[in-house]
Design a protein around this motif. Sequence first.
Motif: not given
Lengths: 321, 86
Positions: A102-106, A109
């Motif tokens: 999983l990749l960090p979303p921040t 975004i």
Amino acid sequence: MYYISAASSITHQPTFQNVGFSAVIEPLRESSVLLNPDYKGFIDAGLLRRMSKILRMSVACAKDCISQAEIEQPGAIIVGTGLGCLLDTEKFLNNVLTIEGLLPPTAFIQSTHNTMAGQISLSIGNHGYNMTHTQNTLSFENALLDAMLLLDEHGDNILVGAADEAIEFLNEISGKLHFQLTHPITSGASFFILSNVKNVNPLACVKDSRAIGLVQHVGSEVHAFLKENELNAEDLDLVLFSGVGGHISGGVEDVFENLGIAENKSHNYLTYSGIYPTTSAFALHLAIDKMKTDKSLRNVLICNTFIQSNLGLTLLQSIEA
Amino acid sequence: MDNLKEDLKNQIIEQLNLEDITPADIADDVLLFDDGGLGLDSIDALELIVLLEKYHGIQVINPEEGKVAFKSINTMAEYIRNRKVE
């Protein structure tokens, strides 16, 4: 006529909340750094922790403008950016390359170009027209034109501005971006409140603006622009330009000389801003500040020829003109 | 001292970039998503899901599990321990 009732910039110069800065700034040094205010005074800590440089600059300038103009909310938020949120883009791409799973979303975004206008909107709870223009070095002029068109139709007190941020990688790809590195690559944000109503203390007026792509002859375009605005070259009290030489139609200084504009009336604003795609927004604030302290400046032309094929023209007039 | 809970606090501070907050500021039972607690939001929830996989090798597949697990440091630690036993 479009009245400017507020102006705010965060740059490598002491521009932020510093009326009269134009009299004290000096040509940028190679070692210059971005002069950040204390952002905690402008941005909620919960939002600030996620914001990259460009977002912090944009939101702080936007809030400063709203405070200067003494308005509750702007009628619209319009932002220009040449390269967008580069720090978050770089972070996200590095995550893609280095993280399995999983990749960090921040970072993802906040990597999109419209994050600035969006974060300004979220920070002040604005639900009006929200637009981002990205047309390389003409991004600010296009944002300004959008604001002017909107004012012609309806609305008032439009927040319009531009921002770009530097990352080290830009030095490696400057040739591909058609940047001629005559000055250091820098970061900057400049925002304004534009209105079609003359408020109590307007700073200056935007008479006209133009964004021209695939330009062949700068001199002809400048001449035509002035003529449309019923001005001659000798009516200009100051020309701020971003020419870096090697232009299709010759050096931009030659263009002004041929138009009969005295050398001491034209200044290369890249000397003060450094290089980023939306420096013409810095030039607008610089012109406003100069006009505030020097009442002899009535007509100022901002001539953005930073990239050979793009020409941005903005005509600024003093309130008295 | 519960090392897992201390690790979680440090990991949350780093992952969520919680400036000016130290592990000592986060009580084990403080509500993470409450304005009276850490005041986290939906983006932070996604970051916590990434955190669990990155540091603990746990994938949160069922969103309902996350709602319970992410209430506090205590519930996060309990969730991690339970998942590791499975």
